[in-house]
Design an enzyme around this catalytic site. Structure first.
Site, PDB file in Angstrom:
ATOM      1  N   ASP A 174      -5.095   2.154   0.200  1.00 34.32           N
ATOM      2  CA  ASP A 174      -3.800   1.495  -0.463  1.00 34.32           C
ATOM      3  C   ASP A 174      -3.982  -0.077  -0.403  1.00 34.32           C
ATOM      4  OD1 ASP A 174      -2.706   0.270   2.579  1.00 34.32           O
ATOM      5  OD2 ASP A 174      -3.493   2.090   2.883  1.00 34.32           O
ATOM      6  N   ASP A 199       7.027   2.693   4.306  1.00 33.60           N
ATOM      7  CA  ASP A 199       6.415   1.912   5.388  1.00 33.60           C
ATOM      8  C   ASP A 199       7.193   1.263   6.506  1.00 33.60           C
ATOM      9  OD1 ASP A 199       4.398   0.441   6.744  1.00 33.60           O
ATOM     10  OD2 ASP A 199       3.562  -0.796   5.282  1.00 33.60           O
ATOM     11  N   GLU A 252       7.062   0.604  10.455  1.00 34.94           N
ATOM     12  CA  GLU A 252       6.240   0.407  11.510  1.00 34.94           C
ATOM     13  C   GLU A 252       6.608  -1.013  12.151  1.00 34.94           C
ATOM     14  OE1 GLU A 252       2.540  -2.037  10.095  1.00 34.94           O
ATOM     15  OE2 GLU A 252       2.950  -1.092   8.291  1.00 34.94           O
TER      16      GLU A 252
END
Length: 250
Positions: free
Chosen positions: A42, A131, A133
């Protein structure tokens, strides 16, 4: 991945993550790292100019590429990377770095879908990844309660599916997920889980998932065609199964 932060801060993140069982897509089977032979990366603008032909020739078969963050940030290298990866034969997907304190999940899902995160059945485009987090610059859970965090994620995922017809991939860590959603299991039936744990084993997965689809196992990998470190990943299955996920076929 935490591409919204510095590489040094990113190395403080760790945890497990999980699979995906998508009722309308595909189910990855449990497998040890040794059997996960499909390699991926990524990237974001942090990697600079990438020679995607060299990346593909080095054995990298898929890549998640940063598209957006929050409500207004667009990665300046996304358009170049996304097209070049496709042309080199790399199965690519976009990802959005969530900022749950900045807006509703729907606003950010629409921002992603309108800026590169849409989907097409061309054998090389994965559903985009959320994403979600640790907050890189504040409270771990962005000041949200576990109920508020669940609702925010649901708002994002439902909006993305309405825009694209696909269940988004979820990238997270076990610690963040279990702490900030209260061990919530409600998304595991449909959304592929992308493991974030920089170790030799996946470890404990987030609540709800029994196996993983993608595993980000290192943040310090080296790949031909990229100068400097890059996150390394596995897909839990064969290339044919990855293409099936890309095309939303059984």
């Amino acid at each position: 991945m935490s591409i919204g932060t510095s590489p040094a801060l990113r190395r403080l993140l760790a945890a497990g993550a999980a699979l995906v069982v998508s009722a309308a897509t595909l189910v990855a089977t449990a497998a040890p790292a040794q059997a996960a032979t499909v390699n991926g990366i990524d990237v974001s603008h942090y990697q600079g100019v990438i020679n995607w032909t060299s990346v593909r020739n080095s054995g990298i078969e898929f890549a998640f590429i940063k598209a957006t963050e929050g409500t207004s940030y667009k990665d300046p290298r996304f358009n170049t990377n996304y097209v070049a990866a496709y042309n080199a034969g790399v199965i690519r997907g976009a990802y959005h770095f969530a900022r749950p304190a900045a807006s509703s999940g729907a606003v950010q899902a629409n921002f992603l879908a309108s800026n590169g995160g849409a989907w097409s059945a061309d054998s090389r485009t994965l559903p985009a990844a959320l994403d979600i987090e640790n907050n890189p610059s504040g409270a771990q859970c962005y000041g949200l309660s576990t109920t508020q965090m669940r609702n925010w994620i649901a708002d994002f995922l439902n909006t993305y599916r309405a825009r694209t017809g696909r269940y988004a991939v979820i990238y997270t860590t076990t610690n963040f997920w279990n702490t900030c959603t209260g061990n919530y299991t409600g998304f595991a039936a449909n959304h592929p889980m992308w493991v974030a744990r920089w170790a030799s084993t996946v470890g404990t997965l987030p609540a709800g998932w029994g196996v993983w689809s993608f595993w980000q196992y290192s943040a310090t990998g080296r790949v031909s065609g990229i100068s400097g470190d890059v996150d390394r990943n596995y897909w839990n299955g064969t290339r044919a199964r990855l293409i099936a996920l890309a095309n939303n076929t059984p």
